[in-house]
Design a protein around this motif. Structure first.
Motif, PDB file in Angstrom:
ATOM      1  N   CYS A 247       0.830  -1.211   0.000  1.00  0.00           N
ATOM      2  CA  CYS A 247       0.000   0.000   0.000  1.00  0.00           C
ATOM      3  C   CYS A 247       0.862   1.257   0.000  1.00  0.00           C
ATOM      4  O   CYS A 247       0.351   2.361  -0.212  1.00  0.00           O
ATOM      5  CB  CYS A 247      -0.936   0.004   1.203  1.00  0.00           C
ATOM      6  SG  CYS A 247      -0.103   0.172   2.806  1.00  0.00           S
ATOM      7  N   GLU A 248       2.156   1.092   0.279  1.00  0.00           N
ATOM      8  CA  GLU A 248       3.157   2.164   0.239  1.00  0.00           C
ATOM      9  C   GLU A 248       2.964   3.225   1.318  1.00  0.00           C
ATOM     10  O   GLU A 248       3.552   4.306   1.259  1.00  0.00           O
ATOM     11  CB  GLU A 248       3.217   2.810  -1.150  1.00  0.00           C
ATOM     12  CG  GLU A 248       3.538   1.817  -2.254  1.00  0.00           C
ATOM     13  CD  GLU A 248       3.916   2.469  -3.578  1.00  0.00           C
ATOM     14  OE1 GLU A 248       4.302   3.654  -3.576  1.00  0.00           O
ATOM     15  OE2 GLU A 248       3.825   1.790  -4.613  1.00  0.00           O
ATOM     16  N   LYS A 249       2.143   2.921   2.312  1.00  0.00           N
ATOM     17  CA  LYS A 249       1.947   3.885   3.391  1.00  0.00           C
ATOM     18  C   LYS A 249       3.245   4.117   4.155  1.00  0.00           C
ATOM     19  O   LYS A 249       3.518   5.228   4.616  1.00  0.00           O
ATOM     20  CB  LYS A 249       0.860   3.380   4.342  1.00  0.00           C
ATOM     21  CG  LYS A 249       0.328   4.436   5.284  1.00  0.00           C
ATOM     22  CD  LYS A 249      -0.918   3.980   6.013  1.00  0.00           C
ATOM     23  CE  LYS A 249      -1.498   5.114   6.859  1.00  0.00           C
ATOM     24  NZ  LYS A 249      -2.738   4.699   7.561  1.00  0.00           N
ATOM     25  N   CYS A 250       4.058   3.067   4.264  1.00  0.00           N
ATOM     26  CA  CYS A 250       5.341   3.194   4.954  1.00  0.00           C
ATOM     27  C   CYS A 250       6.263   4.152   4.215  1.00  0.00           C
ATOM     28  O   CYS A 250       6.906   5.014   4.817  1.00  0.00           O
ATOM     29  CB  CYS A 250       5.995   1.826   5.110  1.00  0.00           C
ATOM     30  SG  CYS A 250       6.135   0.878   3.569  1.00  0.00           S
ATOM     31  N   GLY A 251       6.328   4.008   2.896  1.00  0.00           N
ATOM     32  CA  GLY A 251       7.185   4.879   2.101  1.00  0.00           C
ATOM     33  C   GLY A 251       6.685   6.308   2.050  1.00  0.00           C
ATOM     34  O   GLY A 251       7.472   7.258   2.029  1.00  0.00           O
ATOM     35  N   ILE A 252       5.364   6.471   2.040  1.00  0.00           N
ATOM     36  CA  ILE A 252       4.771   7.807   1.997  1.00  0.00           C
ATOM     37  C   ILE A 252       5.119   8.604   3.251  1.00  0.00           C
ATOM     38  O   ILE A 252       5.362   9.807   3.190  1.00  0.00           O
ATOM     39  CB  ILE A 252       3.239   7.701   1.839  1.00  0.00           C
ATOM     40  CG1 ILE A 252       2.893   7.151   0.447  1.00  0.00           C
ATOM     41  CG2 ILE A 252       2.555   9.045   2.061  1.00  0.00           C
ATOM     42  CD1 ILE A 252       1.433   6.781   0.275  1.00  0.00           C
TER      43      ILE A 252
ATOM     44  N   ILE B 242       6.467  15.180   8.644  1.00  0.00           N
ATOM     45  CA  ILE B 242       6.107  15.461  10.033  1.00  0.00           C
ATOM     46  C   ILE B 242       5.947  16.970  10.208  1.00  0.00           C
ATOM     47  O   ILE B 242       6.868  17.739   9.949  1.00  0.00           O
ATOM     48  CB  ILE B 242       7.174  14.917  10.995  1.00  0.00           C
ATOM     49  CG1 ILE B 242       7.304  13.396  10.831  1.00  0.00           C
ATOM     50  CG2 ILE B 242       6.819  15.256  12.438  1.00  0.00           C
ATOM     51  CD1 ILE B 242       8.466  12.800  11.585  1.00  0.00           C
ATOM     52  N   LYS B 243       4.763  17.372  10.643  1.00  0.00           N
ATOM     53  CA  LYS B 243       4.465  18.796  10.810  1.00  0.00           C
ATOM     54  C   LYS B 243       4.864  19.301  12.192  1.00  0.00           C
ATOM     55  O   LYS B 243       5.498  20.340  12.341  1.00  0.00           O
ATOM     56  CB  LYS B 243       2.970  19.034  10.586  1.00  0.00           C
ATOM     57  CG  LYS B 243       2.520  20.469  10.798  1.00  0.00           C
ATOM     58  CD  LYS B 243       1.014  20.595  10.632  1.00  0.00           C
ATOM     59  CE  LYS B 243       0.539  22.020  10.873  1.00  0.00           C
ATOM     60  NZ  LYS B 243      -0.942  22.124  10.756  1.00  0.00           N
TER      61      LYS B 243
ATOM     62  N   THR C 267       4.490   5.905  -5.836  1.00  0.00           N
ATOM     63  CA  THR C 267       3.627   7.083  -5.859  1.00  0.00           C
ATOM     64  C   THR C 267       4.396   8.352  -5.503  1.00  0.00           C
ATOM     65  O   THR C 267       5.389   8.301  -4.769  1.00  0.00           O
ATOM     66  CB  THR C 267       2.452   6.914  -4.876  1.00  0.00           C
ATOM     67  OG1 THR C 267       1.624   8.083  -4.905  1.00  0.00           O
ATOM     68  CG2 THR C 267       2.942   6.703  -3.455  1.00  0.00           C
ATOM     69  N   MET C 268       3.912   9.483  -6.030  1.00  0.00           N
ATOM     70  CA  MET C 268       4.506  10.774  -5.675  1.00  0.00           C
ATOM     71  C   MET C 268       3.887  11.345  -4.404  1.00  0.00           C
ATOM     72  O   MET C 268       4.314  12.391  -3.917  1.00  0.00           O
ATOM     73  CB  MET C 268       4.335  11.773  -6.822  1.00  0.00           C
ATOM     74  CG  MET C 268       5.111  11.432  -8.077  1.00  0.00           C
ATOM     75  SD  MET C 268       5.002  12.717  -9.354  1.00  0.00           S
ATOM     76  CE  MET C 268       6.106  13.968  -8.686  1.00  0.00           C
ATOM     77  N   ARG C 269       2.893  10.662  -3.884  1.00  0.00           N
ATOM     78  CA  ARG C 269       2.266  11.089  -2.633  1.00  0.00           C
ATOM     79  C   ARG C 269       3.308  11.069  -1.520  1.00  0.00           C
ATOM     80  O   ARG C 269       4.052  10.102  -1.358  1.00  0.00           O
ATOM     81  CB  ARG C 269       1.126  10.146  -2.287  1.00  0.00           C
ATOM     82  CG  ARG C 269       0.428  10.414  -0.965  1.00  0.00           C
ATOM     83  CD  ARG C 269      -0.664  11.430  -1.108  1.00  0.00           C
ATOM     84  NE  ARG C 269      -1.579  11.408   0.027  1.00  0.00           N
ATOM     85  CZ  ARG C 269      -2.672  12.139   0.107  1.00  0.00           C
ATOM     86  NH1 ARG C 269      -3.005  12.935  -0.885  1.00  0.00           N
ATOM     87  NH2 ARG C 269      -3.453  12.072   1.159  1.00  0.00           N
TER      88      ARG C 269
ATOM     89  N   GLU D 246       1.632  16.131   7.794  1.00  0.00           N
ATOM     90  CA  GLU D 246       0.959  16.991   6.832  1.00  0.00           C
ATOM     91  C   GLU D 246       1.349  16.566   5.424  1.00  0.00           C
ATOM     92  O   GLU D 246       2.417  15.980   5.208  1.00  0.00           O
ATOM     93  CB  GLU D 246       1.322  18.461   7.059  1.00  0.00           C
ATOM     94  CG  GLU D 246       2.774  18.792   6.802  1.00  0.00           C
ATOM     95  CD  GLU D 246       3.072  20.272   6.992  1.00  0.00           C
ATOM     96  OE1 GLU D 246       2.114  21.038   7.189  1.00  0.00           O
ATOM     97  OE2 GLU D 246       4.256  20.653   6.945  1.00  0.00           O
ATOM     98  N   LEU D 247       0.474  16.843   4.483  1.00  0.00           N
ATOM     99  CA  LEU D 247       0.726  16.477   3.096  1.00  0.00           C
ATOM    100  C   LEU D 247       1.756  17.421   2.501  1.00  0.00           C
ATOM    101  O   LEU D 247       1.600  18.638   2.525  1.00  0.00           O
ATOM    102  CB  LEU D 247      -0.575  16.546   2.293  1.00  0.00           C
ATOM    103  CG  LEU D 247      -0.530  16.026   0.857  1.00  0.00           C
ATOM    104  CD1 LEU D 247      -0.224  14.540   0.844  1.00  0.00           C
ATOM    105  CD2 LEU D 247      -1.854  16.302   0.161  1.00  0.00           C
ATOM    106  N   SER D 248       2.838  16.840   1.977  1.00  0.00           N
ATOM    107  CA  SER D 248       3.882  17.672   1.379  1.00  0.00           C
ATOM    108  C   SER D 248       3.884  17.573  -0.133  1.00  0.00           C
ATOM    109  O   SER D 248       4.458  18.419  -0.816  1.00  0.00           O
ATOM    110  CB  SER D 248       5.262  17.277   1.927  1.00  0.00           C
ATOM    111  OG  SER D 248       5.511  15.901   1.745  1.00  0.00           O
ATOM    112  N   SER D 249       3.277  16.532  -0.693  1.00  0.00           N
ATOM    113  CA  SER D 249       3.148  16.429  -2.151  1.00  0.00           C
ATOM    114  C   SER D 249       2.062  15.443  -2.492  1.00  0.00           C
ATOM    115  O   SER D 249       1.626  14.672  -1.667  1.00  0.00           O
ATOM    116  CB  SER D 249       4.467  15.983  -2.782  1.00  0.00           C
ATOM    117  OG  SER D 249       4.834  14.693  -2.358  1.00  0.00           O
TER     118      SER D 249
END
Length: 453
Positions: free
Chosen positions: A364-369, A386-387, A380-382, A450-453
């Motif tokens: 699911c690539e959540k670890c890499g994201i 850490i904010k 993914t480019m997602r 937070e979303l950075s890309s």
């Protein structure tokens, strides 16, 4: 527990460094607490607990030094000095690191190995642990992937995706991306090579309405296209559904299914749930509410291949088998974010080593994201960063083992004049490496992404 082999010469380095004074010399060899747990069971105040490494730690806020643990210990390892319980092994592993002769070993590994050999010797019907070949250790997933070296961010695939499972964000708004959608939809065949023939144009404005990047406009009864200058180039991100299936598992109504590895949705079953767990769990954020057929969702890939056909010049979109053998780059800081956030519990952090269970991982690539140092590969480019967060160390639980300071990638933790571990908030990046390394659960920690890309 940790044992000393015949190599041990009784130099005492492990004794000096043990933060809980759980090691002593017996007949010239280092001997330590056997982590049997008898002290924890006997403690009337429940002040001794088992940590994630299999060791035991004393909560000094609960301990009143009654001495029950000392009398209960079968190997006389525990003693009480100045009201403090000492001699209980937390399995921090420092003794193995400081031993100059590599004489300290982890007995847990030996025990597990002997258990397996014993079961095999019985020759009875017990399922043996499969020995995976290098090929079978890889996790596989087949889905439509974007070749970022070929992709020009034209947004053509996004336009033709029937389920809106592709999100292209172009930084340069209102300029032509050369997607050629206008050429495809023009009823008068008035557009060629992103140039409009005013003699053929009927001002139907279909191209104006449908242009993915809003680059077409009307000026004095003429349809025009705004192009990039020679000095400009497109930049941005393209993110699409990974076909990981997490949304299918999260759907409580059963409206989502995996059919031959492809996601399917029944709009008659799908409801506008209050929680929308399918959207919450989506690692790339493509799922969204849709009311085209009543309450429902969009943003899941149905593997129709339309985007592949649409990307006919650069051929940046293609069906591809994505694999991962569980390896990470040397940039890994052992923060444990991957293990913490993995929705399938497929990742285990063991003293700085990441182990991936291929039977659980679904890529699911959540670890890499979420990886703060990009040590885990992703397609993914997602990306999330850490904010903010906070890190505190509970002095009542802290063993002063200094593992947190050793593992901190930013050197944000250090002892003060009294030996208490202090966190420098100006340096801390809230990665959580200290929390995962601490054998005493003394680190009070939280973070926000937070979303950075």
């Amino acid at each position: 527990m940790f044992l000393s082999t015949k190599k041990c010469e009784g130099s005492g380095e492990c004794i000096k460094e043990c933060p809980t004074q759980a090691i002593r010399l017996v007949e010239g060899k280092a001997f330590s607490c056997i982590t049997c747990g008898a002290c924890a069971e006997a403690c009337p105040n429940r002040a001794i607990f088992k940590n994630k490494y299999g060791g035991y730690v004393v909560d000094r806020a609960k301990c009143n030094a009654c001495g029950v643990c000392e009398f209960t210990c079968p190997v006389n390892s525990i003693n009480i000095e100045d009201g403090l319980v000492k001699g209980i092994c937390a399995r921090c592993g420092i003794c193995t690191e400081v031993c100059p002769l590599d004489a300290r070993i982890d007995a847990f590994d030996i025990i597990e190995d002997r258990k397996l050999k014993f079961l095999e010797s019985l020759n009875i019907a017990i399922p043996s642990t499969p020995k995976l070949s290098p090929e079978s250790k890889q996790v596989e997933r087949v889905n439509v992937v974007t070749d970022l070296d070929k992709c020009t961010l034209c947004r053509r695939c996004e336009y033709y995706c029937p389920t809106e499972a592709i999100m292209v964000n172009v930084d340069q708004k209102g300029v032509c991306t050369e997607c050629r959608v206008c050429e495809d939809i023009c009823p008068a065949d008035a557009i060629k090579d992103t140039t409009i023939d005013p003699e053929k144009c009927t001002l139907c404005l279909k191209c104006v309405k449908e242009c993915p990047n809003n680059a077409i406009y009307v000026d004095d009864f003429q349809v025009k296209i705004k192009h990039l200058t020679d000095e400009e180039s497109l930049s941005g991100t393209i993110i699409s559904c990974l076909n990981c299936g997490l949304c299918v598992e999260a759907c409580q109504k059963g409206a989502l299914k995996l059919v031959d590895g492809k996601i399917r949705c029944d709009p008659n079953i799908c409801e506008d749930c209050e929680t929308m767990e399918c959207q919450e769990i989506c690692p790339v954020g493509t799922l969204k509410s849709s009311f085209e057929f009543g309450p429902g969702i969009k943003g899941y890939c149905v593997s129709c291949g339309r985007c592949v056909k649409a990307c006919d010049i650069n051929e940046a979109r293609s069906f591809k088998k994505v694999t991962w053998d569980g390896s990470v780059s040397s940039d890994c800081i052992s923060c444990g974010i991957c293990a913490e956030l993995c929705p399938k519990d497929a990742i285990t952090l063991k003293r700085g080593t990441i182990e991936v269970n291929p039977d659980r991982c679904i890529l699911c690539e959540k670890c890499g994201i979420h990886c703060p140092v990009d040590a885990i590969p992703r397609t993914t480019m997602r990306k999330k960063s850490i904010k903010d967060g906070f890190t505190l160390i509970d002095d009542k639980l802290c063993m002063k083992c200094n593992l947190c300071a050793k593992i901190c990638p930013e050197e944000a933790i250090s002892p003060d004049a009294d030996g208490r571990m202090i966190v420098d908030e100006s340096k801390c990046i809230y990665c959580g490496a200290c929390s995962n390394a601490c054998p005493a659960r003394a680190v009070i920690f939280d973070r926000e992404f937070e979303l950075s890309s």
